[in-house]
Design a protein around this motif. Structure first.
Motif, PDB file in Angstrom:
ATOM      1  N   PRO A  76       0.835  -1.205   0.000  1.00  0.00           N
ATOM      2  CA  PRO A  76       0.000   0.000   0.000  1.00  0.00           C
ATOM      3  C   PRO A  76       0.868   1.253   0.000  1.00  0.00           C
ATOM      4  CG  PRO A  76      -0.436  -1.362   1.961  1.00  0.00           C
ATOM      5  CD  PRO A  76       0.697  -1.983   1.219  1.00  0.00           C
ATOM      6  N   ASP A  77       0.405   2.259  -0.680  1.00  0.00           N
ATOM      7  CA  ASP A  77       1.118   3.537  -0.752  1.00  0.00           C
ATOM      8  C   ASP A  77       0.983   4.252   0.584  1.00  0.00           C
ATOM      9  OD1 ASP A  77       2.227   5.981  -1.360  1.00  0.00           O
ATOM     10  OD2 ASP A  77       0.980   6.348  -3.122  1.00  0.00           O
ATOM     11  N   ASP A  78       2.098   4.399   1.299  1.00  0.00           N
ATOM     12  CA  ASP A  78       2.059   5.092   2.590  1.00  0.00           C
ATOM     13  C   ASP A  78       2.327   6.590   2.433  1.00  0.00           C
ATOM     14  OD1 ASP A  78       4.812   5.372   2.220  1.00  0.00           O
ATOM     15  OD2 ASP A  78       5.358   3.987   3.831  1.00  0.00           O
ATOM     16  N   ARG A  79       2.459   7.039   1.166  1.00  0.00           N
ATOM     17  CA  ARG A  79       2.645   8.440   0.798  1.00  0.00           C
ATOM     18  C   ARG A  79       3.963   9.039   1.310  1.00  0.00           C
ATOM     19  NH1 ARG A  79      -1.489   8.994  -2.276  1.00  0.00           N
ATOM     20  NH2 ARG A  79      -3.593   8.552  -1.628  1.00  0.00           N
ATOM     21  N   SER A  80       4.892   8.185   1.726  1.00  0.00           N
ATOM     22  CA  SER A  80       6.196   8.687   2.154  1.00  0.00           C
ATOM     23  C   SER A  80       7.071   8.960   0.937  1.00  0.00           C
ATOM     24  CB  SER A  80       6.893   7.665   3.065  1.00  0.00           C
ATOM     25  OG  SER A  80       7.278   6.527   2.307  1.00  0.00           O
ATOM     26  N   SER A  81       8.074   9.777   1.152  1.00  0.00           N
ATOM     27  CA  SER A  81       9.025  10.088   0.084  1.00  0.00           C
ATOM     28  C   SER A  81       9.756   8.822  -0.376  1.00  0.00           C
ATOM     29  CB  SER A  81      10.029  11.125   0.585  1.00  0.00           C
ATOM     30  OG  SER A  81      11.021  11.346  -0.372  1.00  0.00           O
ATOM     31  N   LEU A  82      10.143   7.966   0.565  1.00  0.00           N
ATOM     32  CA  LEU A  82      10.842   6.728   0.216  1.00  0.00           C
ATOM     33  C   LEU A  82       9.955   5.815  -0.622  1.00  0.00           C
ATOM     34  CD1 LEU A  82      13.295   4.888   0.362  1.00  0.00           C
ATOM     35  CD2 LEU A  82      12.362   3.966   2.508  1.00  0.00           C
ATOM     36  N   PHE A  83       8.692   5.668  -0.238  1.00  0.00           N
ATOM     37  CA  PHE A  83       7.789   4.816  -1.006  1.00  0.00           C
ATOM     38  C   PHE A  83       7.658   5.349  -2.433  1.00  0.00           C
ATOM     39  CE2 PHE A  83       3.996   3.113  -2.793  1.00  0.00           C
ATOM     40  CZ  PHE A  83       3.934   1.814  -2.309  1.00  0.00           C
ATOM     41  N   LYS A  85       9.766   7.105  -4.169  1.00  0.00           N
ATOM     42  CA  LYS A  85      11.001   6.825  -4.908  1.00  0.00           C
ATOM     43  C   LYS A  85      11.107   5.341  -5.270  1.00  0.00           C
ATOM     44  CE  LYS A  85      13.524  10.595  -2.743  1.00  0.00           C
ATOM     45  NZ  LYS A  85      14.532  10.934  -1.724  1.00  0.00           N
ATOM     46  N   ASP A  86      10.771   4.462  -4.330  1.00  0.00           N
ATOM     47  CA  ASP A  86      10.876   3.016  -4.564  1.00  0.00           C
ATOM     48  C   ASP A  86       9.858   2.501  -5.577  1.00  0.00           C
ATOM     49  OD1 ASP A  86      12.906   2.891  -2.692  1.00  0.00           O
ATOM     50  OD2 ASP A  86      11.691   1.914  -1.152  1.00  0.00           O
ATOM     51  N   SER A  87       8.789   3.243  -5.813  1.00  0.00           N
ATOM     52  CA  SER A  87       7.729   2.775  -6.711  1.00  0.00           C
ATOM     53  C   SER A  87       7.666   3.554  -8.028  1.00  0.00           C
ATOM     54  CB  SER A  87       6.369   2.853  -5.998  1.00  0.00           C
ATOM     55  OG  SER A  87       6.050   4.190  -5.675  1.00  0.00           O
ATOM     56  N   THR A  88       8.646   4.402  -8.270  1.00  0.00           N
ATOM     57  CA  THR A  88       8.662   5.201  -9.500  1.00  0.00           C
ATOM     58  C   THR A  88       9.851   4.778 -10.363  1.00  0.00           C
ATOM     59  OG1 THR A  88       7.650   7.050  -8.318  1.00  0.00           O
ATOM     60  CG2 THR A  88       8.677   7.546 -10.428  1.00  0.00           C
ATOM     61  N   PHE A  89       9.567   4.563 -11.655  1.00  0.00           N
ATOM     62  CA  PHE A  89      10.579   4.033 -12.578  1.00  0.00           C
ATOM     63  C   PHE A  89      10.651   4.868 -13.844  1.00  0.00           C
ATOM     64  CE2 PHE A  89       8.643   0.755 -10.047  1.00  0.00           C
ATOM     65  CZ  PHE A  89       9.749   0.170  -9.451  1.00  0.00           C
ATOM     66  N   ARG A  90      11.863   4.994 -14.378  1.00  0.00           N
ATOM     67  CA  ARG A  90      12.064   5.624 -15.688  1.00  0.00           C
ATOM     68  C   ARG A  90      11.723   4.600 -16.759  1.00  0.00           C
ATOM     69  NH1 ARG A  90      16.748   6.977 -12.998  1.00  0.00           N
ATOM     70  NH2 ARG A  90      16.809   9.183 -12.467  1.00  0.00           N
ATOM     71  N   ARG A  91      10.794   4.963 -17.630  1.00  0.00           N
ATOM     72  CA  ARG A  91      10.471   4.084 -18.762  1.00  0.00           C
ATOM     73  C   ARG A  91      11.489   4.378 -19.853  1.00  0.00           C
ATOM     74  NH1 ARG A  91       4.686   4.777 -20.638  1.00  0.00           N
ATOM     75  NH2 ARG A  91       5.568   6.496 -21.815  1.00  0.00           N
ATOM     76  N   ARG A  92      12.326   3.384 -20.142  1.00  0.00           N
ATOM     77  CA  ARG A  92      13.401   3.554 -21.109  1.00  0.00           C
ATOM     78  C   ARG A  92      13.225   2.581 -22.269  1.00  0.00           C
ATOM     79  NH1 ARG A  92      18.446   5.745 -18.083  1.00  0.00           N
ATOM     80  NH2 ARG A  92      19.216   5.549 -20.195  1.00  0.00           N
ATOM     81  N   ARG A  93      13.942   2.840 -23.367  1.00  0.00           N
ATOM     82  CA  ARG A  93      13.904   1.871 -24.468  1.00  0.00           C
ATOM     83  C   ARG A  93      14.404   0.538 -23.917  1.00  0.00           C
ATOM     84  NH1 ARG A  93      18.144   2.887 -29.134  1.00  0.00           N
ATOM     85  NH2 ARG A  93      17.288   0.883 -29.630  1.00  0.00           N
ATOM     86  N   GLY A  94      13.906  -0.539 -24.490  1.00  0.00           N
ATOM     87  CA  GLY A  94      14.273  -1.864 -23.996  1.00  0.00           C
ATOM     88  C   GLY A  94      15.769  -2.106 -24.051  1.00  0.00           C
ATOM     89  N   LEU A  95      16.304  -2.728 -23.008  1.00  0.00           N
ATOM     90  CA  LEU A  95      17.712  -3.107 -23.019  1.00  0.00           C
ATOM     91  C   LEU A  95      17.951  -4.190 -24.064  1.00  0.00           C
ATOM     92  CD1 LEU A  95      18.413  -3.177 -19.173  1.00  0.00           C
ATOM     93  CD2 LEU A  95      18.982  -1.372 -20.807  1.00  0.00           C
ATOM     94  N   SER A  96      16.886  -4.896 -24.447  1.00  0.00           N
ATOM     95  CA  SER A  96      16.898  -5.872 -25.543  1.00  0.00           C
ATOM     96  C   SER A  96      15.712  -5.562 -26.443  1.00  0.00           C
ATOM     97  CB  SER A  96      16.757  -7.301 -25.016  1.00  0.00           C
ATOM     98  OG  SER A  96      17.913  -7.710 -24.351  1.00  0.00           O
ATOM     99  N   GLY A  97      15.736  -6.119 -27.626  1.00  0.00           N
ATOM    100  CA  GLY A  97      14.590  -5.983 -28.525  1.00  0.00           C
ATOM    101  C   GLY A  97      14.527  -4.640 -29.224  1.00  0.00           C
ATOM    102  N   ASP A  98      13.587  -4.547 -30.122  1.00  0.00           N
ATOM    103  CA  ASP A  98      13.385  -3.361 -30.939  1.00  0.00           C
ATOM    104  C   ASP A  98      12.429  -2.407 -30.220  1.00  0.00           C
ATOM    105  OD1 ASP A  98      12.809  -1.474 -32.861  1.00  0.00           O
ATOM    106  OD2 ASP A  98      12.016  -2.899 -34.326  1.00  0.00           O
ATOM    107  N   PRO A  99      12.891  -1.204 -29.888  1.00  0.00           N
ATOM    108  CA  PRO A  99      11.988  -0.266 -29.206  1.00  0.00           C
ATOM    109  C   PRO A  99      10.789   0.103 -30.075  1.00  0.00           C
ATOM    110  CG  PRO A  99      14.055   0.810 -29.780  1.00  0.00           C
ATOM    111  CD  PRO A  99      14.222  -0.648 -30.091  1.00  0.00           C
ATOM    112  N   GLU A 100      10.929   0.020 -31.386  1.00  0.00           N
ATOM    113  CA  GLU A 100       9.803   0.290 -32.285  1.00  0.00           C
ATOM    114  C   GLU A 100       8.715  -0.771 -32.117  1.00  0.00           C
ATOM    115  OE1 GLU A 100       9.465   3.072 -34.111  1.00  0.00           O
ATOM    116  OE2 GLU A 100      11.342   3.698 -33.196  1.00  0.00           O
ATOM    117  N   ALA A 101       9.104  -1.948 -31.644  1.00  0.00           N
ATOM    118  CA  ALA A 101       8.139  -3.026 -31.393  1.00  0.00           C
ATOM    119  C   ALA A 101       7.526  -2.905 -29.997  1.00  0.00           C
ATOM    120  CB  ALA A 101       8.805  -4.392 -31.567  1.00  0.00           C
ATOM    121  N   GLY A 102       7.918  -1.878 -29.240  1.00  0.00           N
ATOM    122  CA  GLY A 102       7.298  -1.631 -27.940  1.00  0.00           C
ATOM    123  C   GLY A 102       8.057  -2.185 -26.745  1.00  0.00           C
TER     124      GLY A 102
END
Length: 143
Positions: A76-83, A85-102
Motif C-alpha cells: 500500500p502507498d504510505d505516501r512517504s518520500s521513500l515509497f 522513490k521506490d515505486s517510480t521508474f524511468r520508462r526507457r527503451r528496452g535493453l533488448s529488442g526493438d523499441p519500435e516493437a514496444g
C-alpha cells in the motif's frame, strides 16, 4: 486502462503479483488472471526527459509495485518520500529488442542503473549487465 507486462525472453510469461511479491508466470494460471493486470500511472518526467511511471495493481488498487531490499513487492502507498522513490521508474527503451516493437525497460529512480528484471521467475531490482538485458525487457500489452 489495464495493461500486462510481457517478458522479452519468455514471451508466454507476464509480470504478476503473488503473495504480494512480483513474479513472472504464464498467463494461464487458473483463477488468478486479475493478478496480471496493472495500471501504468504517469508520474511526470525527469530532468533528462524520461517518462516516469508507477505500476498500480488492478485488483488491489491501494497497492503499487515497489522495490524493497531489491525485491519487487506489492505494498500500500504510505505516501512517504521513500515509497514514492521506490515505486517510480524511468520508462526507457528496452535493453533488448526493438523499441519500435514496444520493448521497454524500467529503471529505478533512486538507484540509477538498476532495472526491474526477472531472476528465476521472481522480480528484482538489479544492476544493468549486458548478459542480463533480456531479463529486464518487457512489452506493455493492453488488456
Amino acid at each position: 486502462m489495464a495493461i500486462r507486462l510481457q517478458s522479452f525472453n519468455f514471451p508466454e510469461f507476464f509480470v504478476r503479483h503473488q503473495n504480494f511479491e512480483g513474479e513472472l508466470m504464464k498467463l494461464n494460471t487458473p483463477g488468478f488472471v486479475e493478478d496480471f493486470a496493472w495500471e501504468e500511472e504517469f508520474a511526470g518526467t525527469d530532468a533528462e526527459g524520461f517518462t516516469l511511471v508507477r505500476f498500480r495493481s488492478k485488483n488491489f488498487p491501494d497497492r503499487l509495485l515497489r522495490h524493497k531490499d531489491f525485491r519487487m513487492v506489492l505494498e500500500p502507498d504510505d505516501r512517504s518520500s521513500l515509497f514514492r522513490k521506490d515505486s517510480t521508474f524511468r520508462r526507457r527503451r528496452g535493453l533488448s529488442g526493438d523499441p519500435e516493437a514496444g520493448w521497454r525497460s524500467y529503471e529505478s529512480t533512486n538507484f540509477p542503473g538498476h532495472f526491474i528484471r526477472h531472476r528465476n521467475f521472481h522480480l528484482f531490482m538489479d544492476s544493468k549487465e549486458p548478459k542480463l538485458a533480456a531479463d529486464a525487457t518487457f512489452k506493455r500489452i493492453t488488456v
